[in-house]
Structures are given as C-alpha cells and as structure tokens.
Enzyme design. Structure first.
Site, PDB file in Angstrom:
ATOM      1  N   ASN A 191      61.082 -20.473  52.433  1.00 34.67           N
ATOM      2  CA  ASN A 191      62.010 -19.345  52.298  1.00 34.67           C
ATOM      3  C   ASN A 191      62.003 -18.875  50.851  1.00 34.67           C
ATOM      4  O   ASN A 191      61.757 -19.659  49.935  1.00 34.67           O
ATOM      5  CB  ASN A 191      63.427 -19.792  52.679  1.00 34.67           C
ATOM      6  CG  ASN A 191      64.426 -18.645  52.623  1.00 34.67           C
ATOM      7  OD1 ASN A 191      64.124 -17.531  53.061  1.00 34.67           O
ATOM      8  ND2 ASN A 191      65.606 -18.891  52.091  1.00 34.67           N
ATOM      9  N   HIS A 213      64.597 -17.085  48.170  1.00 37.54           N
ATOM     10  CA  HIS A 213      66.029 -16.784  48.019  1.00 37.54           C
ATOM     11  C   HIS A 213      66.263 -16.196  46.626  1.00 37.54           C
ATOM     12  O   HIS A 213      65.839 -16.787  45.625  1.00 37.54           O
ATOM     13  CB  HIS A 213      66.867 -18.046  48.215  1.00 37.54           C
ATOM     14  CG  HIS A 213      68.327 -17.783  48.021  1.00 37.54           C
ATOM     15  ND1 HIS A 213      69.095 -17.162  48.989  1.00 37.54           N
ATOM     16  CD2 HIS A 213      69.138 -17.987  46.959  1.00 37.54           C
ATOM     17  CE1 HIS A 213      70.328 -17.013  48.533  1.00 37.54           C
ATOM     18  NE2 HIS A 213      70.383 -17.507  47.302  1.00 37.54           N
ATOM     19  N   SER A 241      63.837 -17.981  43.920  1.00 33.59           N
ATOM     20  CA  SER A 241      63.306 -19.320  44.201  1.00 33.59           C
ATOM     21  C   SER A 241      62.562 -19.328  45.536  1.00 33.59           C
ATOM     22  O   SER A 241      63.007 -18.697  46.494  1.00 33.59           O
ATOM     23  CB  SER A 241      64.459 -20.337  44.331  1.00 33.59           C
ATOM     24  OG  SER A 241      65.315 -20.309  43.213  1.00 33.59           O
ATOM     25  N   ASP A 262      69.897 -22.802  52.194  1.00 34.79           N
ATOM     26  CA  ASP A 262      69.406 -22.531  50.832  1.00 34.79           C
ATOM     27  C   ASP A 262      69.372 -23.808  49.985  1.00 34.79           C
ATOM     28  O   ASP A 262      69.477 -23.750  48.754  1.00 34.79           O
ATOM     29  CB  ASP A 262      70.257 -21.466  50.123  1.00 34.79           C
ATOM     30  CG  ASP A 262      70.234 -20.129  50.848  1.00 34.79           C
ATOM     31  OD1 ASP A 262      69.215 -19.816  51.493  1.00 34.79           O
ATOM     32  OD2 ASP A 262      71.245 -19.393  50.774  1.00 34.79           O
TER      33      ASP A 262
HETATM   34  C1  GAR Z   1      64.246 -10.604  49.271  1.00 29.31           C
HETATM   35  O1  GAR Z   1      64.584 -10.182  47.984  1.00 29.31           O
HETATM   36  C2  GAR Z   1      64.682 -12.028  49.513  1.00 29.31           C
HETATM   37  O2  GAR Z   1      64.810 -12.760  48.335  1.00 29.31           O
HETATM   38  C3  GAR Z   1      66.017 -11.844  50.182  1.00 29.31           C
HETATM   39  O3  GAR Z   1      65.900 -10.713  50.957  1.00 29.31           O
HETATM   40  C4  GAR Z   1      64.995  -9.816  50.344  1.00 29.31           C
HETATM   41  C5  GAR Z   1      64.074  -9.263  51.416  1.00 29.31           C
HETATM   42  O4  GAR Z   1      63.359  -8.197  50.938  1.00 29.31           O
HETATM   43  N1  GAR Z   1      66.333 -13.000  50.953  1.00 29.31           N
HETATM   44  C6  GAR Z   1      67.560 -13.471  51.103  1.00 29.31           C
HETATM   45  O5  GAR Z   1      68.539 -12.965  50.617  1.00 29.31           O
HETATM   46  C7  GAR Z   1      67.648 -14.715  51.976  1.00 29.31           C
HETATM   47  N2  GAR Z   1      68.891 -15.381  51.770  1.00 29.31           N
HETATM   48  P1  GAR Z   1      62.095  -7.646  51.703  1.00 29.31           P
HETATM   49  O6  GAR Z   1      62.517  -7.411  53.149  1.00 29.31           O
HETATM   50  O7  GAR Z   1      61.793  -6.342  51.015  1.00 29.31           O
HETATM   51  O8  GAR Z   1      60.994  -8.649  51.574  1.00 29.31           O
END
Ligand code: GAR
Length: 221
Positions: free
Chosen positions: A110, A112, A139, A148
C-alpha cells in the site's frame, strides 16, 4: 528472457499511481504484467487509464447491504482468478478485513500519504498543516491487519514551505509516489524485497528503518 511478475492493482479514484506503474511497465522499467485493475467505484478514472493501456479493468462495488466480509470474499475471489504474485493498493479507499489481508500477507503493498507511523487514516495533508509540521511525505508498506500499520519499506520526505496548502502538498506527495511506488514494486519483482517475521528484508538484510530519501533524491531517480 526475464519473467514478468503478474500484479493486480486496486484503485478507487484518479489512478495517477496506477498510471505511473502502467508507464514504467510499458517502457520496460518495471518487470511486471498487470493482470487486473479492480475498482470499488464504477466511475474511477483509473479504469479509463487501464482500458487505454489494454489492461482488464473490473468494478466491484459494495452493493447495498453487503458487509465488509461479504465484499472482501468477492474481492478475494476476483483476485484469485487473476492469480497475481503481488497485489498493489493504489488509492484503494476501503479498509480490508483481516481474513483477506492474511491471505495476501507479504504479497500486498500500500502507499499511504504520510510519514508513517505518523498520520494514519484520512486527510493527512490537512492534518500535518494544522499540526504545524516541518516535514511531510509518503510511505510504501506491506499490508497487515493493522490499518496503515504494516512494516514500512520506503519513504519520501519533503520539507513543508510557507506557501504550501493541502493542494500543493498533494501534488508534491503524488509526484514522489510516482517515483517511489514503481521502484519498490521493482525490488519485489526482482526478488530483492520480502516480508519476514513482520519485518522488511531488502537484499537479504532486515531493515531497521525504511529506505528514506528526500524529495530531490526521489525526483532525480
Ligand atoms: C495517493 O496519493 C495515495 O497515497 C492515497 O490516495 C492517493 C491516490 O491517488 N492513498 C491513501 O490515502 C490510502 N490511505 P491516485 O488515485 O491518483 O493514485
């Protein structure tokens, strides 16, 4: 000829991380084959990105009344059909049940948007700004039953400037994710990375702390 690791990517939204993975796989920087993209949202733009690259996209929405276990059983069945060697959560905004996580432990990553263990959960950019932090980041970690909370493999760290807002932090963090996530997936695909006894092993050595690089270093990589 080197073999390509089959991976499944789980998304909920825009899918810019998926795009970075598609691009890296497409031009040979990443030895993976994306066997499925699964979204819990029918209108996720990431599905369009997958279709444009000829990758099978699937929608698994939580139908009314479906509880977490029911959803995750269906998700597990979909994943088993794709039979990936690695499951990549890329902005998949559902909490996974313990059973599903256990099934894929050591084979599920994942990303995060915080410097874990700080700022688990949602709205991380807003919360670091409100707390007056000097640094922020993102991360990549192995997924375990703790939300997480799995062992962190790599982090990208940036200094927060006086002009930063939630939007600028989101853009800076995502630019780093687009470098770091494919790099970590490459380590896994090259058999350099694994989870052992709840710890990260890279190149046969147990990491005492994640691989931490600053913004400039990741952007140069
Ligand atoms: C990313 O920035 C990721 O870090 C976050 O969602 C975004 C997805 O962007 N993830 C979380 O918050 C998970 N807890 P994307 O759809 O453009 O890849």
């Amino acid at each position: 000829m080197s073999t390509l690791l089959p991976i499944s990517v789980l998304i909920s939204g825009s899918g810019t991380n998926l795009q970075a993975i598609l691009d890296a796989a497409g031009d040979g920087r990443l030895p993976v084959r994306i066997v499925s993209v699964i979204s819990d949202q029918a209108d996720a733009y990431g599905l369009t990105r997958a279709a444009k690259s000829g990758v099978p996209g699937m929608v698994l929405e939580a139908a009314g009344g479906m509880n977490r276990e029911g959803y995750d059983q269906a998700l597990g069945t979909l994943l088993e059909k794709s039979n990936p060697g690695l499951v990549v959560l890329a902005g998949f905004m559902r909490i996974l049940s313990a059973g599903l996580v256990r099934d894929w432990e050591g084979r599920m990553l994942n990303v995060h948007p915080s410097l874990l263990p700080g700022y688990r959960g949602l709205h991380t950019h807003r919360r670091v700004l409100e707390a007056g932090e000097s640094h922020h980041g993102t991360s990549v970690h192995f997924v375990t039953e703790e939300l997480d909370g799995g062992p962190v493999i790599a982090q990208a760290k940036l200094r927060i400037g006086p002009g930063d807002t939630e939007q600028t932090l989101n853009a800076r963090v995502q630019a780093l994710e687009h470098r770091m996530y494919p790099a970590v997936i490459r380590w896994f695909a090259q058999d350099r990375l694994r989870m052992a006894d709840g710890h990260v092993e890279l190149d046969g050595t147990r990491l005492r702390e994640p691989v931490i690089r600053d913004e400039e270093t990741w952007l140069r990589s």
